[in-house]
Design a protein around this motif. Sequence first.
Motif, PDB file in Angstrom:
ATOM      1  N   ARG A  66     -21.306  -3.971 -51.265  1.00  0.00           N
ATOM      2  CA  ARG A  66     -20.507  -3.154 -50.381  1.00  0.00           C
ATOM      3  C   ARG A  66     -19.548  -4.041 -49.590  1.00  0.00           C
ATOM      4  O   ARG A  66     -19.963  -4.929 -48.866  1.00  0.00           O
ATOM      5  CB  ARG A  66     -21.413  -2.398 -49.389  1.00  0.00           C
ATOM      6  N   SER A  69     -14.730  -1.910 -44.886  1.00  0.00           N
ATOM      7  CA  SER A  69     -13.652  -0.942 -45.075  1.00  0.00           C
ATOM      8  C   SER A  69     -12.323  -1.678 -45.067  1.00  0.00           C
ATOM      9  O   SER A  69     -12.190  -2.778 -44.505  1.00  0.00           O
ATOM     10  CB  SER A  69     -13.660   0.105 -43.955  1.00  0.00           C
ATOM     11  N   HIS A 149     -12.450   6.628 -50.264  1.00  0.00           N
ATOM     12  CA  HIS A 149     -12.083   6.824 -48.868  1.00  0.00           C
ATOM     13  C   HIS A 149     -12.208   5.529 -48.075  1.00  0.00           C
ATOM     14  O   HIS A 149     -11.382   5.255 -47.190  1.00  0.00           O
ATOM     15  CB  HIS A 149     -12.958   7.911 -48.245  1.00  0.00           C
ATOM     16  N   ASN A 150     -13.221   4.743 -48.352  1.00  0.00           N
ATOM     17  CA  ASN A 150     -13.450   3.505 -47.611  1.00  0.00           C
ATOM     18  C   ASN A 150     -12.348   2.482 -47.861  1.00  0.00           C
ATOM     19  O   ASN A 150     -12.025   1.680 -46.988  1.00  0.00           O
ATOM     20  CB  ASN A 150     -14.801   2.905 -48.019  1.00  0.00           C
ATOM     21  N   ASP A 151     -11.746   2.540 -49.048  1.00  0.00           N
ATOM     22  CA  ASP A 151     -10.750   1.542 -49.450  1.00  0.00           C
ATOM     23  C   ASP A 151      -9.325   2.075 -49.461  1.00  0.00           C
ATOM     24  O   ASP A 151      -8.394   1.307 -49.667  1.00  0.00           O
ATOM     25  CB  ASP A 151     -11.101   1.006 -50.837  1.00  0.00           C
TER      26      ASP A 151
END
Length: 261
Positions: A66, A69, A149-151
């Motif tokens: 992970r 962001s 969405h995070n990237d």
Amino acid sequence: MGQDKLSDRQRDIIALIETEGAQYIEQLAQRYDLTTQTIRRDINSLCDLGFARRFHGGVDLPIQLRNLSVNARAALHSAAKQDIAEQVAAAIPPGSTIFMGIGSTVQFVAKALRDHDKLRVVTNNIDVALTLSDTPQIEVHLTGGLMRHNDRDVVGPDTLDYFEKFYASHAIFGAGALDLEKGILDYSYSEAQLTQKLMSNARLTFLAADASKWTREASVRVARLDSITHFFTDKLPSDGKAAGVLAEAGIHVAICGSETE
């Protein structure tokens, strides 16, 4: 068995985890119209290879895969990224067709390109497209795909297919981590696939990565260091090994800004 030996369904499961988060065995069985036993075999293989981790009833990415962001990454080493971006932009002549890939440093490059003339930019990076959205002298192509969405980017087969429509003069991309032996590394299979596609369809390949990438850990191989043409960074490791390897490979290295930042 490596990444290239995964089945299409296993690759799809990885993409689902990366874009939508943890997946559950029952839901995956329904999605593919298969038995839960078949899905468990797929998941077991992915976990054994280190691409995923099991939990009761489902599967997720390994914790170490992970990344932060993209907004958090943009705030880290921002001065170095700005210096890198300015030199990358200075190396792009008018009339170029540019692939711009994943990463916060690539966003900085987009800002540095805003005053350029007669460019064609093809990107899966939503922030790059937004940065260039009010620059009429720059033609922007935003790929389709599944949004992460995070990237704040899009990935998947549609994304890769869209890049195939072009041959670029320059490909600009970042890295999750750098290693002299393993080369360019990233955190997910979809990120690695994307960067490989950009590199294979461009004449010049611009790796833009600050010095912190030499100390980070990522487990998905993207490419050997000697497969790039240009490396833009704020500084190289002080032991001199990287400088020697890059010089021997004939890579043009641009040290951007002050090395004593």
